[in-house]
Design a protein around this motif. Structure first.
Motif, PDB file in Angstrom:
ATOM      1  N   CYS A 190       0.828  -1.207   0.000  1.00 11.64           N
ATOM      2  CA  CYS A 190       0.000   0.000   0.000  1.00 11.64           C
ATOM      3  C   CYS A 190       0.864   1.259   0.000  1.00 11.64           C
ATOM      4  O   CYS A 190       0.487   2.279  -0.571  1.00 11.64           O
ATOM      5  CB  CYS A 190      -0.920  -0.014   1.220  1.00 11.64           C
ATOM      6  N   ASN A 238      -3.688  13.296   5.366  1.00 12.63           N
ATOM      7  CA  ASN A 238      -4.832  12.468   4.971  1.00 12.63           C
ATOM      8  C   ASN A 238      -4.496  10.981   5.114  1.00 12.63           C
ATOM      9  O   ASN A 238      -5.320  10.192   5.562  1.00 12.63           O
ATOM     10  CB  ASN A 238      -5.253  12.783   3.530  1.00 12.63           C
ATOM     11  N   ASN A 285      -6.482   8.457   7.617  1.00  9.98           N
ATOM     12  CA  ASN A 285      -7.277   7.412   6.950  1.00  9.98           C
ATOM     13  C   ASN A 285      -6.417   6.224   6.545  1.00  9.98           C
ATOM     14  O   ASN A 285      -6.658   5.599   5.518  1.00  9.98           O
ATOM     15  CB  ASN A 285      -7.978   7.991   5.715  1.00  9.98           C
ATOM     16  N   ALA A 320      -5.984   3.078   7.631  1.00 13.11           N
ATOM     17  CA  ALA A 320      -6.619   1.761   7.444  1.00 13.11           C
ATOM     18  C   ALA A 320      -7.532   1.754   6.227  1.00 13.11           C
ATOM     19  O   ALA A 320      -7.582   0.768   5.483  1.00 13.11           O
ATOM     20  CB  ALA A 320      -7.399   1.371   8.693  1.00 13.11           C
ATOM     21  N   GLU A 321      -8.228   2.828   6.009  1.00 13.26           N
ATOM     22  CA  GLU A 321      -9.149   2.907   4.870  1.00 13.26           C
ATOM     23  C   GLU A 321      -8.397   2.942   3.543  1.00 13.26           C
ATOM     24  O   GLU A 321      -8.771   2.261   2.586  1.00 13.26           O
ATOM     25  CB  GLU A 321     -10.019   4.154   5.023  1.00 13.26           C
ATOM     26  N   ILE A 322      -7.328   3.724   3.477  1.00 12.13           N
ATOM     27  CA  ILE A 322      -6.541   3.837   2.247  1.00 12.13           C
ATOM     28  C   ILE A 322      -5.882   2.505   1.902  1.00 12.13           C
ATOM     29  O   ILE A 322      -5.849   2.095   0.749  1.00 12.13           O
ATOM     30  CB  ILE A 322      -5.484   4.955   2.383  1.00 12.13           C
ATOM     31  N   CYS A 323      -5.382   1.805   2.915  1.00 17.43           N
ATOM     32  CA  CYS A 323      -4.724   0.512   2.687  1.00 17.43           C
ATOM     33  C   CYS A 323      -5.714  -0.662   2.686  1.00 17.43           C
ATOM     34  O   CYS A 323      -5.293  -1.816   2.641  1.00 17.43           O
ATOM     35  CB  CYS A 323      -3.640   0.280   3.738  1.00 17.43           C
ATOM     36  N   THR A 324      -6.988  -0.373   2.781  1.00 17.93           N
ATOM     37  CA  THR A 324      -8.067  -1.382   2.827  1.00 17.93           C
ATOM     38  C   THR A 324      -7.799  -2.465   3.869  1.00 17.93           C
ATOM     39  O   THR A 324      -7.852  -3.658   3.578  1.00 17.93           O
ATOM     40  CB  THR A 324      -8.331  -2.015   1.442  1.00 17.93           C
ATOM     41  N   ASN A 358      -9.013  -4.064   7.412  1.00 16.49           N
ATOM     42  CA  ASN A 358     -10.199  -4.193   8.252  1.00 16.49           C
ATOM     43  C   ASN A 358      -9.789  -4.937   9.521  1.00 16.49           C
ATOM     44  O   ASN A 358      -9.424  -6.103   9.468  1.00 16.49           O
ATOM     45  CB  ASN A 358     -11.285  -4.962   7.499  1.00 16.49           C
ATOM     46  N   GLN A 375     -11.808  -5.620  12.008  1.00 16.75           N
ATOM     47  CA  GLN A 375     -12.968  -6.255  12.632  1.00 16.75           C
ATOM     48  C   GLN A 375     -12.691  -7.750  12.796  1.00 16.75           C
ATOM     49  O   GLN A 375     -12.181  -8.395  11.888  1.00 16.75           O
ATOM     50  CB  GLN A 375     -14.215  -6.059  11.774  1.00 16.75           C
ATOM     51  N   GLU A 404      -2.558   2.406  13.538  1.00 18.09           N
ATOM     52  CA  GLU A 404      -3.969   2.033  13.595  1.00 18.09           C
ATOM     53  C   GLU A 404      -4.103   0.808  14.483  1.00 18.09           C
ATOM     54  O   GLU A 404      -3.247  -0.065  14.469  1.00 18.09           O
ATOM     55  CB  GLU A 404      -4.477   1.723  12.184  1.00 18.09           C
TER      56      GLU A 404
END
Length: 165
Positions: free
Chosen positions: A53, A68, A72, A74-78, A80, A82, A115
């Motif tokens: 990433c 940015n 973001n 975790a979102e940018i590197c996809t 998850n 959970q 993160e």
């Protein structure tokens, strides 16, 4: 003609059959009896995904050293984080990732993003089977201006209740 010999062979036949069956049961129970501890592989895959990433072919991707990206990450590197609700895991984070960019010439930290559950980081200094698995990898990369960086990635996976017994 000689039926005593047949009865003797059948007793040995059943004894051998029992020994073979017992061996198969033992091997299956030894193989499937304990869960596999895949935390190290999971942390390694997480590290590889983050490295992909951040950098491609030795060059930092555009926008990595920005605010940015830090916000973001975790979102940018996809990524998850959970997890299933086994053992009450949703209440406690099971992952932590930290990416640190150091100037190659001076060794000074230029940028940092993280993160996950930062409370797992102090456990990396300890040793033990029931502690989180920590993997730290480094690589070198160049930005679009030719600046050189050492990129350190720390990946931590906890999941001790499921993987360690």
């Amino acid at each position: 003609m000689n039926k005593k010999g047949d009865k003797l062979i059948s007793v040995y036949w059943f004894a051998i059959l029992f020994i073979v069956a017992a061996g198969i049961v033992y091997m299956v129970s030894a193989f499937y009896g304990k869960p596999y501890d895949i935390r190290e592989a999971e942390a390694d895959i997480l590290t590889t995904k983050i490295a992909g990433c951040i950098s491609e072919a030795g060059y930092l991707k555009e926008g990595v050293l920005t605010e940015n990206f830090r916000e973001n990450f975790a979102e940018i590197c996809t990524i998850n984080f959970q997890v299933e609700d086994a053992y009450g895991w949703r209440d406690r984070g099971q992952y932590y990732v930290e990416v640190e960019f150091l100037d190659f010439g001076t060794g000074q930290q230029v940028f940092e993003a993280s993160e996950g559950n930062s409370g797992l980081k102090p456990d990396c200094e300890l040793e033990g089977k029931t502690l989180p698995v920590c993997i730290e990898r480094s690589f070198y990369s160049i930005d679009e201006n030719g600046n050189q960086y050492q990129v350190n990635i720390l990946s931590i996976v906890r999941k001790t209740e499921k993987n360690v017994q």
